[in-house]
Design a protein around this motif. Sequence first.
Motif, PDB file in Angstrom:
ATOM      1  N   ILE A 117       0.827  -1.207   0.000  1.00 19.90           N
ATOM      2  CA  ILE A 117       0.000   0.000   0.000  1.00 19.90           C
ATOM      3  C   ILE A 117       0.865   1.263   0.000  1.00 19.90           C
ATOM      4  CG2 ILE A 117      -1.797   1.258   1.261  1.00 19.90           C
ATOM      5  CD1 ILE A 117      -2.643  -1.536   0.057  1.00 19.90           C
ATOM      6  N   HIS A 118       1.929   1.252   0.770  1.00 24.68           N
ATOM      7  CA  HIS A 118       2.791   2.432   0.901  1.00 24.68           C
ATOM      8  C   HIS A 118       3.365   2.874  -0.444  1.00 24.68           C
ATOM      9  CE1 HIS A 118       5.807   5.209   2.363  1.00 24.68           C
ATOM     10  NE2 HIS A 118       6.731   4.494   1.733  1.00 24.68           N
ATOM     11  N   HIS A 119       3.960   1.953  -1.172  1.00 24.34           N
ATOM     12  CA  HIS A 119       4.601   2.344  -2.429  1.00 24.34           C
ATOM     13  C   HIS A 119       3.581   2.730  -3.504  1.00 24.34           C
ATOM     14  CE1 HIS A 119       8.251   0.556  -0.608  1.00 24.34           C
ATOM     15  NE2 HIS A 119       8.782   1.598  -1.226  1.00 24.34           N
ATOM     16  N   CYS A 120       2.418   2.106  -3.496  1.00 20.07           N
ATOM     17  CA  CYS A 120       1.355   2.522  -4.404  1.00 20.07           C
ATOM     18  C   CYS A 120       0.897   3.938  -4.048  1.00 20.07           C
ATOM     19  CB  CYS A 120       0.183   1.546  -4.331  1.00 20.07           C
ATOM     20  SG  CYS A 120      -1.201   1.996  -5.403  1.00 20.07           S
ATOM     21  N   HIS A 121       0.779   4.206  -2.765  1.00 21.64           N
ATOM     22  CA  HIS A 121       0.302   5.505  -2.300  1.00 21.64           C
ATOM     23  C   HIS A 121       1.226   6.637  -2.739  1.00 21.64           C
ATOM     24  CE1 HIS A 121      -0.922   8.600   0.724  1.00 21.64           C
ATOM     25  NE2 HIS A 121      -2.108   8.128   0.374  1.00 21.64           N
ATOM     26  N   LEU A 122       2.523   6.398  -2.697  1.00 28.31           N
ATOM     27  CA  LEU A 122       3.473   7.439  -3.103  1.00 28.31           C
ATOM     28  C   LEU A 122       3.213   7.894  -4.535  1.00 28.31           C
ATOM     29  CD1 LEU A 122       6.781   6.009  -1.573  1.00 28.31           C
ATOM     30  CD2 LEU A 122       5.404   7.919  -0.703  1.00 28.31           C
ATOM     31  N   ILE A 123       2.961   6.952  -5.416  1.00 31.57           N
ATOM     32  CA  ILE A 123       2.723   7.287  -6.824  1.00 31.57           C
ATOM     33  C   ILE A 123       1.349   7.920  -7.003  1.00 31.57           C
ATOM     34  CG2 ILE A 123       2.454   6.319  -9.145  1.00 31.57           C
ATOM     35  CD1 ILE A 123       4.576   4.177  -8.235  1.00 31.57           C
ATOM     36  N   ALA A 124       0.322   7.332  -6.406  1.00 31.88           N
ATOM     37  CA  ALA A 124      -1.037   7.863  -6.556  1.00 31.88           C
ATOM     38  C   ALA A 124      -1.132   9.287  -6.021  1.00 31.88           C
ATOM     39  CB  ALA A 124      -2.039   6.957  -5.842  1.00 31.88           C
ATOM     40  N   GLN A 125      -0.537   9.508  -4.869  1.00 35.05           N
ATOM     41  CA  GLN A 125      -0.607  10.837  -4.240  1.00 35.05           C
ATOM     42  C   GLN A 125       0.124  11.885  -5.072  1.00 35.05           C
ATOM     43  OE1 GLN A 125       0.420  10.683  -0.135  1.00 35.05           O
ATOM     44  NE2 GLN A 125      -0.064  12.816   0.227  1.00 35.05           N
ATOM     45  N   ASP A 126       1.222  11.505  -5.691  1.00 38.84           N
ATOM     46  CA  ASP A 126       1.977  12.450  -6.516  1.00 38.84           C
ATOM     47  C   ASP A 126       1.249  12.819  -7.809  1.00 38.84           C
ATOM     48  OD1 ASP A 126       4.052  12.647  -4.722  1.00 38.84           O
ATOM     49  OD2 ASP A 126       5.425  11.348  -5.844  1.00 38.84           O
ATOM     50  N   ASN A 127       0.186  12.092  -8.141  1.00 43.96           N
ATOM     51  CA  ASN A 127      -0.513  12.316  -9.407  1.00 43.96           C
ATOM     52  C   ASN A 127      -1.994  12.604  -9.212  1.00 43.96           C
ATOM     53  OD1 ASN A 127       1.599  11.684 -11.607  1.00 43.96           O
ATOM     54  ND2 ASN A 127       1.898  10.135 -10.029  1.00 43.96           N
ATOM     55  N   GLU A 128      -2.320  13.203  -8.066  1.00 44.55           N
ATOM     56  CA  GLU A 128      -3.708  13.566  -7.768  1.00 44.55           C
ATOM     57  C   GLU A 128      -4.315  14.334  -8.932  1.00 44.55           C
ATOM     58  OE1 GLU A 128      -4.095  15.772  -4.133  1.00 44.55           O
ATOM     59  OE2 GLU A 128      -3.028  14.257  -2.989  1.00 44.55           O
ATOM     60  N   GLY A 129      -5.576  14.053  -9.196  1.00 41.67           N
ATOM     61  CA  GLY A 129      -6.287  14.752 -10.257  1.00 41.67           C
ATOM     62  C   GLY A 129      -6.427  13.908 -11.509  1.00 41.67           C
ATOM     63  N   ASP A 130      -5.515  12.996 -11.741  1.00 40.70           N
ATOM     64  CA  ASP A 130      -5.623  12.084 -12.870  1.00 40.70           C
ATOM     65  C   ASP A 130      -6.603  10.970 -12.484  1.00 40.70           C
ATOM     66  OD1 ASP A 130      -4.127  10.934 -15.487  1.00 40.70           O
ATOM     67  OD2 ASP A 130      -4.592   9.308 -14.078  1.00 40.70           O
ATOM     68  N   PRO A 131      -7.575  10.660 -13.330  1.00 40.98           N
ATOM     69  CA  PRO A 131      -8.572   9.650 -12.954  1.00 40.98           C
ATOM     70  C   PRO A 131      -7.976   8.288 -12.575  1.00 40.98           C
ATOM     71  CG  PRO A 131      -9.311  10.840 -14.889  1.00 40.98           C
ATOM     72  CD  PRO A 131      -7.897  11.275 -14.617  1.00 40.98           C
ATOM     73  N   THR A 132      -6.930   7.861 -13.257  1.00 35.24           N
ATOM     74  CA  THR A 132      -6.329   6.569 -12.929  1.00 35.24           C
ATOM     75  C   THR A 132      -5.603   6.642 -11.591  1.00 35.24           C
ATOM     76  OG1 THR A 132      -6.173   5.926 -15.249  1.00 35.24           O
ATOM     77  CG2 THR A 132      -4.703   4.781 -13.701  1.00 35.24           C
ATOM     78  N   ALA A 133      -4.893   7.721 -11.345  1.00 36.03           N
ATOM     79  CA  ALA A 133      -4.232   7.886 -10.045  1.00 36.03           C
ATOM     80  C   ALA A 133      -5.269   7.963  -8.933  1.00 36.03           C
ATOM     81  CB  ALA A 133      -3.352   9.138 -10.050  1.00 36.03           C
ATOM     82  N   ASN A 134      -6.370   8.663  -9.178  1.00 40.74           N
ATOM     83  CA  ASN A 134      -7.428   8.760  -8.171  1.00 40.74           C
ATOM     84  C   ASN A 134      -8.073   7.403  -7.913  1.00 40.74           C
ATOM     85  OD1 ASN A 134      -6.891  11.489  -8.024  1.00 40.74           O
ATOM     86  ND2 ASN A 134      -8.746  12.130  -9.075  1.00 40.74           N
ATOM     87  N   MET A 135      -8.242   6.583  -8.969  1.00 37.84           N
ATOM     88  CA  MET A 135      -8.795   5.242  -8.796  1.00 37.84           C
ATOM     89  C   MET A 135      -7.851   4.385  -7.948  1.00 37.84           C
ATOM     90  SD  MET A 135      -9.290   2.163 -11.531  1.00 37.84           S
ATOM     91  CE  MET A 135      -7.555   2.300 -11.849  1.00 37.84           C
ATOM     92  N   LEU A 136      -6.556   4.448  -8.242  1.00 39.48           N
ATOM     93  CA  LEU A 136      -5.581   3.711  -7.433  1.00 39.48           C
ATOM     94  C   LEU A 136      -5.622   4.196  -5.991  1.00 39.48           C
ATOM     95  CD1 LEU A 136      -2.656   3.661 -10.004  1.00 39.48           C
ATOM     96  CD2 LEU A 136      -3.819   1.631  -9.090  1.00 39.48           C
ATOM     97  N   HIS A 137      -5.734   5.515  -5.818  1.00 38.58           N
ATOM     98  CA  HIS A 137      -5.780   6.122  -4.493  1.00 38.58           C
ATOM     99  C   HIS A 137      -7.004   5.627  -3.718  1.00 38.58           C
ATOM    100  CE1 HIS A 137      -4.070  10.052  -2.604  1.00 38.58           C
ATOM    101  NE2 HIS A 137      -4.261   9.126  -1.680  1.00 38.58           N
ATOM    102  N   ALA A 138      -8.146   5.605  -4.379  1.00 45.31           N
ATOM    103  CA  ALA A 138      -9.383   5.135  -3.738  1.00 45.31           C
ATOM    104  C   ALA A 138      -9.264   3.672  -3.345  1.00 45.31           C
ATOM    105  CB  ALA A 138     -10.565   5.337  -4.681  1.00 45.31           C
ATOM    106  N   THR A 139      -8.703   2.871  -4.232  1.00 44.37           N
ATOM    107  CA  THR A 139      -8.574   1.436  -3.975  1.00 44.37           C
ATOM    108  C   THR A 139      -7.615   1.167  -2.828  1.00 44.37           C
ATOM    109  OG1 THR A 139      -9.043   0.996  -6.309  1.00 44.37           O
ATOM    110  CG2 THR A 139      -8.041  -0.788  -5.042  1.00 44.37           C
ATOM    111  N   LEU A 140      -6.491   1.861  -2.817  1.00 46.06           N
ATOM    112  CA  LEU A 140      -5.512   1.601  -1.750  1.00 46.06           C
ATOM    113  C   LEU A 140      -6.044   2.025  -0.390  1.00 46.06           C
ATOM    114  CD1 LEU A 140      -3.638   4.193  -0.528  1.00 46.06           C
ATOM    115  CD2 LEU A 140      -2.914   4.228  -2.895  1.00 46.06           C
ATOM    116  N   HIS A 141      -6.807   3.111  -0.340  1.00 50.39           N
ATOM    117  CA  HIS A 141      -7.368   3.522   0.956  1.00 50.39           C
ATOM    118  C   HIS A 141      -8.421   2.527   1.441  1.00 50.39           C
ATOM    119  CE1 HIS A 141      -5.224   7.094   2.006  1.00 50.39           C
ATOM    120  NE2 HIS A 141      -5.425   7.631   0.805  1.00 50.39           N
ATOM    121  N   ARG A 142      -9.187   1.953   0.513  1.00 46.20           N
ATOM    122  CA  ARG A 142     -10.127   0.903   0.923  1.00 46.20           C
ATOM    123  C   ARG A 142      -9.351  -0.278   1.489  1.00 46.20           C
ATOM    124  NH1 ARG A 142     -12.184  -1.465  -3.808  1.00 46.20           N
ATOM    125  NH2 ARG A 142     -10.676  -3.113  -3.430  1.00 46.20           N
ATOM    126  N   ARG A 143      -8.249  -0.635   0.856  1.00 47.62           N
ATOM    127  CA  ARG A 143      -7.470  -1.787   1.288  1.00 47.62           C
ATOM    128  C   ARG A 143      -6.779  -1.530   2.620  1.00 47.62           C
ATOM    129  NH1 ARG A 143      -4.008  -5.168  -1.944  1.00 47.62           N
ATOM    130  NH2 ARG A 143      -4.879  -6.665  -0.494  1.00 47.62           N
TER     131      ARG A 143
END
Length: 152
Positions: free
Chosen positions: A59-85
């Motif tokens: 989760i940590h390493h996924c979060h680093l990438i997703a957080q750095d790319n906020e606003g992009d729909p794919t990054a936001n989807m990854l962000h949503a999924t990792l927070h659920r997990r």
Amino acid sequence: MLNPPKTTDEIVSHLFSRSTPPPLEPGTKVYAPELTKSIAGLKEHMYVIAALHLANDDIHHCHLIAQDNEGDPTANMLHATLHRREGDYWNSKYWWSNVRSHPLIPSTSNAKSFVDSCEAVRKSKGDDSKLRERQWDELKKIVEWIRENYKS
């Protein structure tokens, strides 16, 4: 593991050869810690790397990438999924609201409903096997779709 997988195909094959779906919430336990460096070192688009970290329960390493790319729909989807997990359900639903539209997610209301189901089974300590299977299918689709749509 003597020689951890090195290529994207080898890593994907290894991650998705699990005999049982991963936990809904892996906590801080990465499935295959020996893959962390291999995944990070891939010559792939950053979203491919993030999705592979997510499939590895990292989760940590996924979060680093997703957080750095906020606003992009794919990054936001990854962000949503990792927070659920990670069991951060409110935050997951917040990020689903920010996805708005994504080819993998026909309805963010369905995605939010899945978050609610995960939270409910956690609270009740009930059988989560069906949710784990759904999540596992979702993770496979995320990795597959991102690999097809984000070439390095």
